[in-house]
Design a protein around this motif. Structure first.
Motif, PDB file in Angstrom:
ATOM      1  N   ARG A   1      24.660 -11.848  37.241  1.00  0.00           N
ATOM      2  CA  ARG A   1      24.156 -10.946  36.217  1.00  0.00           C
ATOM      3  C   ARG A   1      22.682 -10.659  36.492  1.00  0.00           C
ATOM      4  NH1 ARG A   1      27.875 -10.240  32.452  1.00  0.00           N
ATOM      5  NH2 ARG A   1      29.079 -11.953  31.572  1.00  0.00           N
ATOM      6  N   ARG A   2      22.176  -9.652  35.782  1.00  0.00           N
ATOM      7  CA  ARG A   2      20.764  -9.322  35.919  1.00  0.00           C
ATOM      8  C   ARG A   2      19.911 -10.487  35.415  1.00  0.00           C
ATOM      9  NH1 ARG A   2      21.485  -6.048  30.918  1.00  0.00           N
ATOM     10  NH2 ARG A   2      20.092  -6.899  29.314  1.00  0.00           N
ATOM     11  N   PRO A   3      18.662 -10.545  35.849  1.00  0.00           N
ATOM     12  CA  PRO A   3      17.750 -11.568  35.334  1.00  0.00           C
ATOM     13  C   PRO A   3      17.516 -11.396  33.833  1.00  0.00           C
ATOM     14  CG  PRO A   3      16.860 -10.539  37.315  1.00  0.00           C
ATOM     15  CD  PRO A   3      18.035  -9.702  36.885  1.00  0.00           C
ATOM     16  N   VAL A   4      17.026 -12.435  33.195  1.00  0.00           N
ATOM     17  CA  VAL A   4      16.686 -12.387  31.774  1.00  0.00           C
ATOM     18  C   VAL A   4      15.350 -11.670  31.623  1.00  0.00           C
ATOM     19  CG1 VAL A   4      16.179 -13.733  29.708  1.00  0.00           C
ATOM     20  CG2 VAL A   4      17.941 -14.513  31.299  1.00  0.00           C
ATOM     21  N   GLY A   5      15.374 -10.537  30.935  1.00  0.00           N
ATOM     22  CA  GLY A   5      14.165  -9.753  30.738  1.00  0.00           C
ATOM     23  C   GLY A   5      13.396 -10.167  29.502  1.00  0.00           C
ATOM     24  N   ASP A   6      12.292  -9.496  29.275  1.00  0.00           N
ATOM     25  CA  ASP A   6      11.394  -9.865  28.184  1.00  0.00           C
ATOM     26  C   ASP A   6      12.062  -9.768  26.812  1.00  0.00           C
ATOM     27  OD1 ASP A   6       9.498 -10.185  30.135  1.00  0.00           O
ATOM     28  OD2 ASP A   6       8.480  -8.271  29.749  1.00  0.00           O
ATOM     29  N   HIS A   7      13.001  -8.844  26.652  1.00  0.00           N
ATOM     30  CA  HIS A   7      13.672  -8.644  25.360  1.00  0.00           C
ATOM     31  C   HIS A   7      15.118  -9.161  25.383  1.00  0.00           C
ATOM     32  CE1 HIS A   7      10.530  -6.031  23.561  1.00  0.00           C
ATOM     33  NE2 HIS A   7      10.281  -5.743  24.837  1.00  0.00           N
TER      34      HIS A   7
END
Length: 375
Positions: free
Chosen positions: A54-60
């Protein structure tokens, strides 16, 4: 967006919502998330172990460990490409309850350890008129869109990354194994029933007594309506009565279908196979409404003879609800103790469960314990 992706979006009327490129304001320092899942690899629909990132964990963003995920009939349609848009490998599942494992630096609604619900609406542009009106399920934005991690809703996996806006808050003392279906089966019927402003004394019929149907019965009763259930088997008659339905009609018994013309104010149909909508519209009172929420496979889609539709009746079609209304449905369900009837199964039984859902042999929702992925 190419023709195939447009087709994919147009058929997402039950489960799939595309993910915006750049969703979650991804931070460069974060790493992608390795995920274990079950997926269909082709239109035979067989669910097999599958791994991806999955995509990385972003700021939001919120990273959740998925605890439970319900099996919706639309997951079955999707796995078998019944709507002619599925892209493989296909990781379906959109009735998730998880536990928050990580939050981005700008997240305010969740903290590590909280329960979180994640439904089919997992992303939207947040800018179009529909999004601004809390109708994210009808997002009209098409420019610069992508499908994020994979090409589906991804609930049958052990981890999920989602922007916090699309998370549903769940109390710590809630029966979490029962709450996933509220975010699809539940909101799918709650939204149009609420919009109809159903009140005490209204006569409501629910056609199709499955996952969405049994919740539609309970919501309609909570709104004060008198409810009649339509289904095709005898085995559900007693249960409909136990839930509070005033009547039960087995559509395979012709004598039970007699004398119903002009009886109902509203008929909500959750039927996922071919049927005759006009047959139900003839049972509506003047000014009555047929509400369609069930979508059969493309090959079984009903035809409607507009000349046969009775004058003075209405027909509408509803798609789930936005995030705010889904939260409302969750809160309403918990407050009133309206929970789906579920059978919790290990992930290793998914193929058996998919077949039973296809054949209508479930009362009323399979919920997969995603923690069994590691067994």
């Amino acid at each position: 967006m190419n023709k195939k992706m447009k087709s994919y979006k147009s058929f997402t009327a039950l489960v799939i919502v595309w993910t915006m490129l750049g969703a979650g304001h991804v931070s460069a320092q974060n790493d992608s998330i390795h995920v274990k899942a079950y997926a269909a690899m082709d239109d035979k629909g067989v669910q097999v172990p599958y791994e991806y990132n999955r995509r990385p964990v972003g700021d939001h963003d919120v990273l959740a460990d998925i605890l439970y995920c319900g099996i919706c009939h639309s997951d079955v349609h999707e796995a078998f490409n019944d709507w002619d848009y599925t892209v493989y490998p296909n990781v379906s599942g959109h009735e998730m309850v998880g536990r928050v494992a990580q939050v981005g630096k700008d997240v305010t609604r969740f903290k590590v350890g909280d329960y979180i619900g994640i439904g089919a609406v997992q992303a939207s542009c947040m800018k179009c008129p529909q999004c601004k009106a809390d109708n994210e399920q009808y997002c009209t934005h098409e420019g610069g869109t992508g499908f994020g991690d994979v090409t589906s809703t991804c609930g049958f996996s052990d981890k999920m990354v989602v922007d916090e806006h699309f998370g549903i808050t769940i109390p710590k003392d809630a029966p979490v194994e029962k709450l996933g279906p509220v975010m699809c089966a539940g909101i799918t019927v709650y939204s149009p029933l609420k919009a109809a402003n159903i009140k005490s004394g209204d006569k409501v019929a629910v056609a199709g007594f499955g996952g969405p149907g049994h919740l539609a019965v309970r919501y309609s009763l909570a709104f004060g309506a008198e409810v009649t259930v339509f289904d095709r088997t005898e085995e559900k008659r007693a249960l409909a009565s136990e839930l509070g339905a005033a009547g039960y009609v087995n559509v395979n018994n012709p004598e039970e279908m007699e004398g119903l013309q002009g009886k109902f104010d509203y008929i909500l149909t959750t039927i996922p196979t071919r049927y005759d909508p006009v047959q139900y519209m003839n049972m509506l009172k003047l000014g009555g409404e047929l509400i369609i929420v069930g979508l059969p496979a493309t090959s079984e889609a009903p035809d409607i003879n507009i000349n046969a539709i009775p004058f003075g009746t209405r027909i509408s079609k509803s798609l789930m609800g936005g995030i705010a209304e889904t939260q409302e449905a969750m809160d309403f369900s918990i407050k009133h103790g309206i929970y789906p009837m579920v059978e919790v199964i290990p992930v290793q039984r998914m193929n058996e469960a998919f077949q039973n859902v296809k054949e209508g042999k479930v009362h009323f929702r399979y919920v997969v314990d995603m923690q069994t992925l590691n067994q």
